[in-house]
Structure formats: structure tokens, C-alpha cells
Design a protein around this motif. Structure first.
Motif, short mmCIF file in Angstrom:
data_model
loop_
_atom_site.label_atom_id
_atom_site.label_comp_id
_atom_site.label_asym_id
_atom_site.label_seq_id
_atom_site.Cartn_x
_atom_site.Cartn_y
_atom_site.Cartn_z
N ASN A 192 35.48 27.97 40.89
CA ASN A 192 35.68 27.64 39.47
C ASN A 192 35.36 26.16 39.26
O ASN A 192 36.23 25.35 38.95
N LYS A 193 34.10 25.82 39.43
CA LYS A 193 33.70 24.42 39.38
C LYS A 193 32.58 24.21 38.37
O LYS A 193 31.74 25.08 38.15
N GLN A 194 32.59 23.01 37.79
CA GLN A 194 31.51 22.57 36.90
C GLN A 194 30.97 21.24 37.43
O GLN A 194 31.76 20.35 37.79
N LEU A 195 29.65 21.15 37.49
CA LEU A 195 29.02 19.94 37.99
C LEU A 195 28.31 19.21 36.85
O LEU A 195 27.83 19.83 35.91
N LEU A 196 28.22 17.90 36.99
CA LEU A 196 27.46 17.07 36.06
C LEU A 196 26.27 16.49 36.79
O LEU A 196 26.40 15.97 37.90
N LEU A 197 25.09 16.58 36.17
CA LEU A 197 23.90 15.91 36.67
C LEU A 197 23.81 14.57 35.95
O LEU A 197 23.64 14.52 34.73
N LEU A 198 23.94 13.48 36.71
CA LEU A 198 24.11 12.15 36.12
C LEU A 198 22.94 11.24 36.43
O LEU A 198 22.35 11.32 37.52
N PRO A 199 22.60 10.34 35.50
CA PRO A 199 21.62 9.30 35.82
C PRO A 199 22.21 8.35 36.85
O PRO A 199 23.40 7.99 36.76
N GLY A 200 21.42 7.96 37.83
CA GLY A 200 21.97 7.13 38.89
C GLY A 200 21.13 5.90 39.16
O GLY A 200 19.98 5.78 38.74
N THR A 201 21.73 4.97 39.88
CA THR A 201 21.03 3.79 40.35
C THR A 201 21.36 3.62 41.83
O THR A 201 22.49 3.86 42.26
N PRO A 202 20.37 3.26 42.68
CA PRO A 202 20.61 3.16 44.12
C PRO A 202 21.66 2.12 44.47
O PRO A 202 21.78 1.08 43.81
N THR A 203 22.42 2.41 45.51
CA THR A 203 23.41 1.47 46.04
C THR A 203 22.83 0.81 47.30
O THR A 203 21.70 1.09 47.70
N THR A 204 23.62 -0.02 47.92
CA THR A 204 23.17 -0.66 49.16
C THR A 204 23.21 0.30 50.33
O THR A 204 22.67 -0.01 51.40
N THR A 205 23.84 1.47 50.17
CA THR A 205 23.85 2.50 51.21
C THR A 205 22.66 3.42 51.00
O THR A 205 22.52 4.03 49.94
N THR A 206 21.80 3.53 51.98
CA THR A 206 20.56 4.30 51.85
C THR A 206 20.84 5.74 51.43
O THR A 206 21.71 6.41 51.98
#
Length: 458
Positions: A417-431
Motif C-alpha cells: 500500500n505505497k505511493q511513490l513520487l517522481l521528483l526533480p533532483g540535483t546530484p550530491t557529492t555521493t556518486t
């Protein structure tokens, strides 16, 4: 029954072979090297577009100012707020210098008696990655002083700050004017402020004796306000604190009696900062979205999903229908396939290339942990402060999101019973990881997605 499933599988596979690589669809998933997984793309996964009740963009890499009309997402006005800050101290390798307690060491601006102020310049650097609208049209901006110092905590994009109604400077430009005549490289725009502001600034800095917190408490910042007739929005880089010179800054100049040259100090714009957005979607397909009615089903938007950085608009995927496939399901591969609606692309409003996933809460908001931090999906796990990176290729109309590990975990837990969000992202310092990106207005529109699901029965 197995024979019918096998026939259905072959028929579906042949039907999709024109637009999917067989390995992507799960061929060879069986341990014996044969096609023995069940495939379906007909599960009644529900999709919708949702609006976040708050869009945090404080202390980002860019601040934006301007006005533009997006033919898909509507009118938007951006006002940039910022407060200048001391520069941290660096060693010759470009690494920060710190105190014994690990806090940053800052430069000290020391004045001799009776400095003579020459000028104060705001150096606004636009690298071209955050420009929206008609950048050939001339845009006009006014700089105002804030009435109060800014808080150090993050700001939401719907927050407004009070500023003096009388501007202290005005400037105009378009993007071609920022390009170097011979190299075509983008150059900074210098805007000069009154000398009395420079006097206040260097005096407050001198009295703070390198204590950045003290300086921020005393010196009020600025707002960059667009003219009502502007047709473009520009992002000015505050960026990572570094020695590249590709960031915006403020530079006061002064000299002493008898000097033949000026002394200067560079303040960065990595103090408190954010962008206020004002959206008007009344004439768009998204007109019904509001904070009180923050979800729009797929069938209410001509079978399209919408994603826009900065606005809090993102697609939601409801996976709860998968529980009806039975508890004996073992997921071999699960891919959400999004097709870009090319008719909604515009050269004036760039694509969002980086995306990540997060679980939605009961109010259609990105879920937070017990420390009130935004959390994402990372390698199928939740409650982490960075998310998996999904990158759109500029050469394809399809965008695939692999949720295999996540579904495997949820089936093991018995919680679909889950809902996911597709979000705009920006890269972090972790590859390979992202966080939510709200320092721009890049966007995408998707046609009705599909869940490509391969599974076995125990």
C-alpha cells in the motif's frame, strides 16, 4: 493455465519488440536460461499529478529572478533574496581551513582609520543553466534592501520578505549581452550600489572581526525584483564555495589618503539565500491544483503527468493494486516506463534531466523521518536523505525507472500500500545519488506511463 500465460507472454513480447530491448523486458530471467517469468503491463497502477504544500529552496546553488509565461505550466515570477557573507579561508589546495571545533575559519576585513569608499559592485554570474523564457528580450531588475536580516534556516519558495519600496539600483540586460564577443563565454553582470551601502557593509565587516555570524546579524541583505514587463527568468550562481570565480559576489572598493590604488574585499553570496516563486496556473491544464486540492488524477489531465522543479509539481505512482497479484509473487524485474510528451517541450523551458524517487505520505507530500528530514529511496531502502539517480537521455523519448529492489523489499514486508513520487533532483557529492532540486524551473510532461513487471510464482 501455464500454457495460456506463456502464449500471452510471447504475444506481448512480440508486440513490444519494436520499442523495447528484449533484455530490458526480462528475457533470460529464469535460472535455466529460458523465458519462464510472467510478464504484465496491465496491472491497474494509478497515476496522478500532485502539488507539494511547500517547496524548500533556501541555500541552493542558484537564486532566480525574472518573469516568464510557460505555455504549459503558466505564468511565473521569481524574486531572489540573499545576504552576503564572509569568504571562508582556503589553503593552497583549495580546501577549507577550520577552527579546532571543526567550524569554518573566515577571512577578516580589517580597516585602517578613515577609509575613503570608492564603490560597491554586485557581481551577478549566470552560467546559462538556469535561464527560462525569452532571453533575447531585454529584462529589467531592481535591487532593494531588505528590512530585516534573513534567518539562517531554510525558506520555502512561497515565503516573501519585506524590502524597502525604493530601489537602490536598477539594471537591464538580455542573455546575448552577457556573452563575450570573441569567445561566446558568459560573463558576469556588474551592478553598482550607493556608496553609503558600501560604507555600512565594510564597517559591519570590520567590527565583526572575522565572525561571520556576527556580520550576518548586523548587515541586512538584498532582493532582486523583476520588472512586471520582463519575459525571462535568470538564475545567478551562488554555487559551492570554491576558488573558481564562477559564482556571484559583492565587492566593495576603498582607499586611504595618498593611495594610488583601491583595496577591495570579496563577499560571497553563500549566506542565507532563496528564491520566492509566484505561480499562476489558471489558464493551464493544471488550474485545479492547489494546496487544498493537491492531486489531479491522470484521467483529469488528458492522460498526462506533470513534473516541474521549483513548483512542487510531480507525478505520483500508486502501487497498491499490486497486492492483488497474490502473496506468492516474486518480482524478477519491475520498470516504470515514462514516455515524454514531445509536443510539450520548449527550447525556452529546459528539460529536467535528473530525477529520483521518494515515498509519499497520506497528504501527497514527500515523506519525512523522525528528524523531520526529507527521505528518499536509495537501493530499495527508505529513510535515507539521498535518493537513487535516474537520468533522462536527450536522445530518447522514453525514461525508465527501475523499482525492482523496492518492490522486492515491500513484498517481503507484506506492504504494497505505497505511493511513490517522481521528483526533480540535483546530484550530491555521493556518486549516483540525488536530492530534491528546486533552484530551477526545468520541467517535463509524460504520456500515460506503464509498469513493465516480470514476476514468478513460488
Amino acid at each position: 493455465m501455464k500454457k495460456n500465460l506463456f502464449v500471452k507472454l510471447i504475444a506481448l513480447a512480440l508486440g513490444f519488440s519494436a520499442c523495447h530491448d528484449p533484455s530490458e523486458l526480462g528475457f533470460g530471467l529464469g535460472t535455466d536460461g529460458k523465458l519462464n517469468a510472467i510478464f504484465t503491463d496491465t496491472v491497474s497502477v494509478q497515476y496522478s499529478t500532485v502539488l507539494s504544500d511547500s517547496s524548500v529552496n533556501g541555500n541552493g546553488y542558484y537564486i532566480l529572478s525574472g518573469k516568464a509565461v510557460d505555455p504549459v505550466f503558466g505564468d511565473v515570477e521569481a524574486v531572489a533574496y540573499f545576504q552576503p557573507s564572509f569568504l571562508p579561508q582556503f589553503n593552497s589546495s583549495g580546501n577549507y581551513l577550520t577552527n579546532a571545533d571543526g567550524s569554518l575559519l573566515y577571512d577578516t576585513l580589517s580597516l585602517k582609520e578613515n577609509p575613503i569608499i570608492d564603490s560597491l559592485a554586485i557581481r551577478l554570474y549566470c552560467d546559462g543553466s538556469r535561464v527560462f523564457g525569452d532571453t533575447n528580450a531585454i529584462s529589467t531588475f531592481r535591487i532593494h534592501r531588505l528590512k530585516n536580516v534573513m534567518k539562517s534556516s531554510n525558506y520555502n519558495s512561497d515565503e516573501k520578505l519585506e524590502y524597502d519600496p525604493q530601489p537602490i539600483a536598477e539594471f537591464s540586460f538580455n542573455l546575448p549581452q552577457l556573452r563575450h564577443d570573441s569567445t561566446n563565454a558568459l560573463m558576469a553582470k556588474f551592478v553598482y550600489l550607493p556608496k553609503e551601502v558600501a560604507t555600512e557593509m565594510v564597517q559591519a565587516a570590520h567590527e565583526a572581526k572575522g565572525n561571520n555570524d556576527e556580520f550576518l546579524k548586523k548587515f541586512k541583505g538584498f532582493a532582486i525584483v523583476p520588472d512586471k514587463n520582463n519575459k525571462a527568468i535568470y538564475g545567478f550562481g551562488t554555487g559551492l564555495i570554491n576558488l573558481s570565480g564562477l559564482n556571484s559576489s559583492m565587492i566593495p572598493y576603498w582607499h586611504y589618503s595618498g593611495d594610488t590604488t583601491s583595496t577591495y574585499y570579496i563577499f560571497n553570496i553563500n549566506g542565507p539565500r532563496y528564491t520566492h516563486y509566484d505561480f499562476n496556473r489558471s489558464k493551464t491544464a493544471l488550474a485545479s491544483l492547489s494546496k487544498s486540492k493537491n492531486e489531479m488524477p491522470l484521467n483529469a489531465s488528458t492522460d498526462r503527468l506533470y513534473l516541474q522543479a521549483g513548483s512542487g509539481i510531480s507525478p505520483k505512482i500508486d502501487l497498491s493494486a499490486l497486492k492483488y497479484l497474490g502473496k506468492d509473487m516474486k518480482v524478477a524485474k519491475a520498470t516504470l516506463e515514462f514516455q515524454i510528451d514531445a509536443s510539450k517541450l520548449s527550447p525556452q523551458f529546459g528539460k529536467q534531466f535528473y530525477m529520483t524517487l521518494a515515498e509519499a505520505d497520506a497528504k501527497n507530500q514527500q515523506r519525512r523521518n523522525s528528524a523531520n528530514q526529507l527521505v528518499y529511496l536509495y537501493n530499495g531502502q527508505g529513510d535515507v536523505t539521498v535518493g537513487d539517480q535516474y537520468v533522462l537521455s536527450d536522445t530518447t523519448t522514453y525514461f525508465n525507472v527501475d523499482i525492482t529492489q523496492y518492490l522486492q523489499k515491500q513484498i517481503f514486508k507484506g506492504d504494497l500500500n505505497k505511493q511513490l513520487l517522481l521528483l526533480p533532483g540535483t546530484p550530491t557529492t555521493t556518486t549516483g545519488t540525488l536530492i530534491l532540486s528546486n533552484d530551477n524551473l526545468s520541467r517535463l510532461v509524460f504520456l500515460k506511463p506503464r509498469l513493465l513487471l516480470y514476476y514468478n510464482r513460488y
